[in-house]
Motif scaffolding. Structure first.
Motif, short mmCIF file in Angstrom:
data_model
loop_
_atom_site.label_atom_id
_atom_site.label_comp_id
_atom_site.label_asym_id
_atom_site.label_seq_id
_atom_site.Cartn_x
_atom_site.Cartn_y
_atom_site.Cartn_z
N PRO A 36 3.38 -3.79 13.88
CA PRO A 36 2.58 -4.76 12.73
C PRO A 36 1.31 -4.56 12.59
O PRO A 36 0.84 -4.38 11.47
CB PRO A 36 3.05 -6.44 13.11
CG PRO A 36 3.41 -6.16 14.53
CD PRO A 36 4.01 -4.86 14.84
N ALA A 61 6.74 -1.68 10.27
CA ALA A 61 5.75 -2.72 10.22
C ALA A 61 6.30 -3.95 11.22
O ALA A 61 5.45 -4.62 11.74
CB ALA A 61 5.49 -3.30 8.87
N CYS A 92 7.50 -4.44 1.19
CA CYS A 92 6.89 -3.66 1.56
C CYS A 92 7.78 -2.25 2.03
O CYS A 92 8.67 -2.14 2.50
CB CYS A 92 6.72 -4.32 3.44
SG CYS A 92 5.85 -3.12 4.43
N CYS A 145 5.09 -7.91 1.48
CA CYS A 145 3.98 -7.06 2.05
C CYS A 145 2.84 -7.75 2.63
O CYS A 145 2.57 -8.93 2.36
CB CYS A 145 3.49 -6.18 0.72
SG CYS A 145 2.31 -4.94 1.11
N CYS A 146 2.29 -7.14 3.53
CA CYS A 146 1.18 -8.03 4.13
C CYS A 146 -0.26 -7.75 3.35
O CYS A 146 -1.14 -8.62 3.78
CB CYS A 146 0.86 -7.31 5.30
SG CYS A 146 0.33 -5.16 5.25
N ASN A 180 -1.39 0.24 5.88
CA ASN A 180 -1.13 0.12 4.52
C ASN A 180 -2.23 -0.41 3.68
O ASN A 180 -2.47 -0.09 2.65
CB ASN A 180 0.13 -1.03 4.49
CG ASN A 180 0.63 -1.21 3.14
OD1 ASN A 180 0.73 -0.28 2.25
ND2 ASN A 180 1.28 -2.47 2.96
N ARG A 198 8.60 -1.53 5.53
CA ARG A 198 9.02 -2.89 6.34
C ARG A 198 9.65 -2.42 7.82
O ARG A 198 9.22 -3.21 8.78
CB ARG A 198 10.28 -3.23 5.43
CG ARG A 198 11.01 -4.46 6.42
CD ARG A 198 10.22 -5.48 6.79
NE ARG A 198 9.20 -6.17 5.59
CZ ARG A 198 8.28 -7.03 6.24
NH1 ARG A 198 7.97 -7.42 7.36
NH2 ARG A 198 7.34 -7.31 5.14
N ILE A 254 0.54 -0.70 11.25
CA ILE A 254 1.20 -0.28 10.04
C ILE A 254 0.48 -1.03 8.81
O ILE A 254 0.25 -0.54 7.89
CB ILE A 254 2.83 -0.20 9.96
CG1 ILE A 254 3.37 0.78 10.92
CG2 ILE A 254 3.36 -0.02 8.64
CD1 ILE A 254 3.17 2.06 11.03
N CYS A 255 0.33 -2.36 9.11
CA CYS A 255 -0.16 -3.23 8.09
C CYS A 255 -1.72 -2.73 7.77
O CYS A 255 -2.38 -2.60 6.62
CB CYS A 255 -0.28 -4.55 8.53
SG CYS A 255 1.29 -5.33 8.36
#
Length: 228
Positions: A181, A177, A171, A218-219, A188, A174, A184-185
């Motif tokens: 979370p 995130a 990520c 990564c998510c 992304n 990171r 940012i996820c």
């Protein structure tokens, strides 16, 4: 610059200097490229060097804190006669950054993320991220448009295939995130969604939130439409 900052910068420089050797750098990339641990034989074969040379450089990377070691019997057998466990290597967790002269972009990024989250501007951020992804896709990519896997690798996501799903081993966001979370996820995912249509066969892909249960994973996961 304070003595503490100087000591920290020196430590990062010492660590990065370990990667100055081209063979060592190649071995680090081999180990860091996938989600699983890598043995000496596999690393040596991938890097095109002897096992003994690979072992020397891999252990040097462990000493520098760039790799970690685990032991496992690759045959799957246990008990007497199963042999000694193999020494396997994985990328060490954590980040190492150095800026000359010193900069503090992370502080600004955290401040902006906090403002966006407090103001409830998630949708606006995602819209901007999709536009940014589309703008990135419009940039030249050699003689032809790169496919999504190549594009994501170029941008530091370290993609790898997990059966029919393209997962992202790293990520790039990171630290943010971990602190923000959902914000940012979501950003992304929107960024990658904006990027896909502008790449070769990108219209045939689907991106979704499916976080990897590993520290740096990564998510977002991707797959050809209909696979996820």
């Amino acid at each position: 610059m304070s003595n503490d900052n100087t000591d920290s910068d020196d430590a990062v420089l010492d660590t990065v200097a370990v990667l100055g050797d081209p063979v060592r750098r190649k071995l680090y990339r081999v180990v860091a490229a996938g989600p699983g641990a890598v043995g000496r034989d596999a690393a040596a074969a991938a890097a095109g060097v002897s096992r003994s040379l690979a072992a020397f450089h891999l252990d040097r990377l462990v000493e520098a804190g760039l790799l970690t070691v685990t032991y496992q019997r690759l045959s799957g057998r246990s008990g007497p006669g199963a042999g000694r466990p193999a020494k396997l290597y994985q990328r060490a967790p954590g980040e190492r950054e150095l800026s000359l002269p010193p900069r503090s972009y992370d502080s600004v990024a955290r401040l902006l993320a906090d403002v966006v989250e407090r103001a409830g501007l998630d949708r606006e951020l995602q819209s901007a991220a999709r536009e940014a992804g589309a703008a990135l896709a419009a940039e030249p990519a050699g003689s032809c448009r790169a496919d999504p896997e190549a594009e994501l690798r170029e941008r530091g996501y370290e993609p790898y295939w997990d059966q029919a799903v393209l997962r992202l081993h790293n990520c790039p966001f990171r630290s943010l995130a971990e602190e923000f979370p959902a914000l940012i996820c979501g950003m992304n995912l929107a960024l990658i969604e904006g990027l896909l249509p502008g790449r070769a066969d990108g219209e045939g892909w689907t991106a979704t939130l499916d976080p990897l249960p590993v520290p740096d994973g990564c998510c977002v996961a991707l797959a050809p439409k209909g696979e996820i």
